[in-house]
Design an enzyme around this catalytic site. Structure first.
Site, mmCIF file in Angstrom:
data_model
loop_
_atom_site.group_PDB
_atom_site.id
_atom_site.type_symbol
_atom_site.label_atom_id
_atom_site.label_comp_id
_atom_site.label_asym_id
_atom_site.label_seq_id
_atom_site.Cartn_x
_atom_site.Cartn_y
_atom_site.Cartn_z
ATOM 1 N N GLY B 207 58.800 51.659 78.353
ATOM 2 C CA GLY B 207 59.931 50.901 78.881
ATOM 3 C C GLY B 207 60.599 51.765 79.930
ATOM 4 C CD GLU B 447 66.693 44.158 88.202
ATOM 5 O OE1 GLU B 447 66.617 42.934 88.387
ATOM 6 O OE2 GLU B 447 67.154 44.957 89.032
#
Lengths: 254, 638
Positions: B207, B447
């Site tokens: 991630g 993001e």
């Protein structure tokens, strides 16, 4: 037979705005207030653009009378599909005194100059609710009129128009050239898409003044007073019909 | 620190002589030391030996204690009159579309964007706002895009993410790193919305640590294509996209050494290439209308022409894409906050309790005012950054990272407070705030998590400051050629050491805000001093001191926020806008409170009590993790 269509579109205070009466009680506050195209005029533009798409019309010209901001209204019309615009420049101060008769004279002159065969306007503007421009324009041009149109069809050299009248629907035939005013159910206007708005920037808007059209803006009407409608009073609940009748009689209503 | 400063002070008095050597060694002993390069924030290799490239970024330069306000004061306005006119024409129709053709509540309940709305959005041109008009888009610049995205944020974040995942990141790579053939081939169809796009980076085991992705793209023997295998998770638009920007490891051979190692490469992958499948839509807390799905690539053949940005440059491309789109988030969230604040205001000005309208009570007043301050700062950041980008700046990535952190946390807090103002009503679905609250939670996560971004800001800034420190050290090796630098530094440090503040307020600020300018100036100086101190003390090991880095980052955020608020309010005052007095108050209160917070945070970085706290906190965490549960014995013993 391909028509040239002239469409009048008025810049009015947006329908969603809370209207406030001016302190001088001669009008409403317009400064800094959101404006947009009169909803019935959007319907008029939409109808004209649809006629073009059906190849019944060959050119759609959008006309607006007003100060510089009227150009925004014309641009919206162009973004919806009108081919070019005409901005009749009238300064903000004089706009307050602009009457349907003046606009009708302007539209009539333009219809002649542009050799339009069909003039479509909204049935009324949501600011003054005059419901007079279409009728007067037709009279000045000596053209037939089909007002409160909820359906428009072209047959050879004629228009078949279904009108919304108090009693229901009335269908009439009018010979071209003619003046039509659009009612609510005539169509549902398209949204101006962003790419079309960008393309509309390249379309031409001609500018002129009322005197270029030989129209004089002398007033025939005077606004005496503008006030808020009376605030709604509370109602009272009654127990039965008899009490209701008594109370109505007491109030002098029956 | 004091010792080296004293030496430099004497240096400036006596000119250069034998004192230089002790100064040099003293500095060197406390300077960056070689440290084992361990797990740092993914891919952000902090090489203290990098050359210093001058930057116009305010945030970067803060780490040197310098106030470089070229990009911030005066508050930038880069729209030409034509661009402004265009934008004016676009805002109303966009607002109208969302008010009349989009039902956010329905989209949330159905967990998809209504098809009629999708079609309307396509016709509106909403899918290609920044694609050049020649390729079928609307051709907006960043500032115009920000204004429209604000409208979306005000209405429906689920739709906002659908649009954003598509154009802000999904095909943004093609827009910024694609070659002309790739642009001509893909942009028209994605701009029209005929094809949806998605950004496929995240994997189950990767991630934040994006550099560790496992998807692999192996070149074919004949070199005509790559074969991609891998699985991606949580891909927005994953279930509907036809065009993916996929990141995968590719074997790259060093031409000089002949050694082959894996480097990430970005690819444009079409679903039509085969082997592309996706999972069921994920059930989420918020932005339910946005499709989120796993995407699997099984022996997908990618023509070699579809490499995006060059083989081995994938990480850089990914970061550029994310950097480029970040300002959009601040803009969208400004819109969301405007919505929440309006709801709160409508309620507060009509609700009466204890005989008074609740907006007359201090508690409510504070909530409303703070909400407006957070909105003002976020909005100011969004448009400052978009304007900087439009003006061609390349030095905006720290500001963008800060704006994302700030906006996402501000919006969450503002909406939370709006619900609070509305009391029980705020909790009810029909008030329209609970959906927004749920939608907002993800903004602090995706993001680039706010946690990673804080470390990114702190470390990138420190690297820059470290570079300058090294520059100074090198200057000391050759003082004759660098006297100006040494003297300048010498006096600067001496003053700091003695306790003299530089006395320099930020320049170019309206007189009404001169005090705020002074506070900011001092804050920046203290910040730079603190940053330098950290580098001196920890050197490269600073990378491991997250407790300290976070405080540094929070100070950076507060100072940048203060700067943008003061800059924008100054402009309003100079132009005598109707709201200038209101804005002045907002800016003043913000800077007053921010400078207190900065002081607290910077003190915590150095104080021994804080250091002791941090050690204890780390130890508490270790106990918890070792135990897998709460450690403290129950009060009742039962």
């Amino acid at each position: 037979m391909s028509l040239r269509v002239l469409v009048g579109c008025k810049r009015v205070i947006d329908y969603a705005v809370k209207i406030r009466v001016r302190p001088d009680k001669l009008g409403v506050v317009t400064d800094g207030v959101k404006h947009s195209m009169n909803p019935f005029d959007e319907i008029a533009i939409e109808e004209a653009v649809r006629l073009k798409e059906k190849k019944i019309a060959k050119e759609v010209i959008a006309v607006s009378c007003g100060p510089t901001q009227a150009q925004e209204t014309i641009r919206t019309a162009l973004a919806m599909g009108a081919d070019r615009g005409i901005h009749v420049e009238i300064p903000a101060k004089e706009m307050e005194k602009l009457e349907p008769l003046h606009v009708s004279k302007i539209l009539a002159k333009l219809a002649e100059q542009e050799q339009a065969e069909l003039v479509i306007v909204g049935k009324q503007a949501i600011d003054d609710d005059s419901n007079a421009t279409a009728q007067m324009t037709a009279a000045l041009l000596d053209w037939p009129q089909a007002t409160f149109a909820s359906k428009l069809e072209k047959t050879d050299g004629e228009l078949e128009v279904t009108r919304e009248v108090d009693g229901g629907l009335e269908t009439i035939k009018v010979k071209l050239p003619a003046v039509v005013s659009s009612d609510l159910r005539l169509n549902e206007p398209r949204y101006a898409t962003l790419p079309n708005i960008m393309k509309a920037k390249k379309k031409k808007i001609a500018k002129m003044k009322p005197k270029d059209l030989g129209v004089d803006l002398a007033s025939h009407l005077e606004v005496v007073e503008v006030v808020d409608p009376p605030t709604r009073e509370a109602g009272i609940k009654v127990e039965d019909v008899d009490t209701l009748v008594t109370k109505l009689k007491d109030a002098g209503r029956i | 620190m004091m010792r080296s400063t004293k030496v430099l002070f004497s240096l400036s008095k006596n000119g250069f002589n034998k004192e230089i050597t002790p100064a040099l060694t003293r500095l060197q002993s406390t300077a960056a030391q070689p440290a084992p390069a361990e797990s740092k924030p993914a891919g952000k290799e902090k090489k203290m030996n990098k050359e210093v490239k001058p930057s116009l970024s305010f945030v970067m330069n803060m780490f040197r204690g310098a106030a470089v306000t070229d990009q911030a004061i005066p508050y930038p306005y880069t729209l030409s009159s034509e661009e402004k006119e265009t934008l004016e024409m676009l805002v109303d129709p966009t607002e109208k579309f969302f008010e009349e053709c989009n039902d956010a509540m329905k989209n949330d309940a159905m967990e998809k964007v209504d098809e009629t709305t999708m079609q309307g959005l396509r016709e509106m041109g909403a899918f290609g706002l920044q694609v050049p008009a020649e390729l079928g888009g609307v051709g907006l610049n960043n500032t115009q895009y920000a204004r429209l995205v604000e409208v979306v944020g005000m209405n429906d974040l689920g739709v906002g993410i659908t649009l954003g995942a598509h154009q802000s990141i999904g095909f943004k790579g093609i827009l910024i790193a694609g070659n002309p053939e790739q642009k001509a081939k893909y942009l028209p169809k994605v701009a029209s919305g005929e094809q949806m796009a998605a950004f496929a980076l995240t994997e189950p085991s990767s991630g934040s640590d994006a550099g560790s992705i496992r998807s692999r793209a192996v070149p074919s023997a004949d070199g005509s294509h790559y074969v991609l295998n891998g699985s991606k998770i949580w891909i927005s638009n994953g279930g509907m996209a036809e065009v993916f920007t996929v990141f995968a490891q590719t074997p790259v051979t060093d031409p000089k050494t002949g050694a082959t190692k894996d480097k990430v490469t970005a690819f444009i992958v079409e679903r039509a290439f085969g082997g592309v499948s996706h999972g069921a839509p994920e059930k989420k807390m918020g932005i339910k209308a946005s499709n989120t799905a796993e995407v699997y690539f099984e022996d997908t053949k990618i023509p070699v022409e579809n490499v995006l940005g060059g083989v081995g440059n994938g990480f850089k491309v990914a970061m550029e894409i994310l950097n480029n789109g970040r300002f959009g988030m601040a803009a969208a969230l400004s819109g969301t906050m405007r919505y929440s604040i309006k709801k709160a205001l409508d309620f507060a000005t009509s609700r009466t309790q204890f005989g008074n309208r609740i907006d007359t009570y201090g508690t409510i007043q504070e909530k409303l005012a703070r909400m407006a301050m957070l909105h003002y700062v976020t909005e100011s950041m969004a448009y400052m950054i978009s304007s900087n980008m439009d003006a061609g700046s390349k030095d905006y990535h720290l500001e963008a990272a800060i704006s994302k952190c700030f906006a996402s946390e501000a919006a969450w807090h503002v909406t939370d407070e709006a619900i609070q103002v509305m009391g029980g009503m705020g909790f009810m679905k029909e008030s329209g705030l609970e959906r927004v609250m749920r939608d907002l939670r993800i903004f602090r996560i995706f993001e680039g998590t706010n946690d990673i971004l804080r470390l990114f800001v702190a470390l990138t800034g420190l690297q820059y400051a470290g570079g300058h420190l090294r520059e100074l050290q090198q200057a000391l090796k050759n003082p004759a050629a660098n006297m100006g630098l040494i003297l300048g530094e010498g006096t600067k440090r001496a003053r700091r050491a003695i306790g003299f503040t530089k006395g320099g307020p930020i320049e170019g600020v309206h007189p009404n805000l001169s005090e705020s300018a002074m506070l900011l100036g001092r804050g920046i100086e203290a910040f730079g001093y603190c940053a330098e101190g950290l580098l001196m003390k920890h050197g490269k090991n600073i990378v491991h001191e997250q407790f300290l880095l976070n405080r540094l980052a929070n100070s950076a955020i507060d100072l940048y926020a203060g700067l943008v608020a003061v800059s924008r309010a100054s402009k309003s005052l100079t132009e005598n806008l109707p709201s200038c007095t209101h804005e002045e108050k907002i800016a003043r209160v913000w800077v007053n409170e921010a400078s207190d917070r900065v002081q607290l945070n910077l003190t915590a970085v150095k104080s021994s009590v804080s250091q002791s706290n941090f050690k204890d906190l780390a130890s508490i965490a270790k106990d918890l993790c070792d135990n897998g549960n709460i450690v403290a014995e129950r009060p009742l013993g039962i």
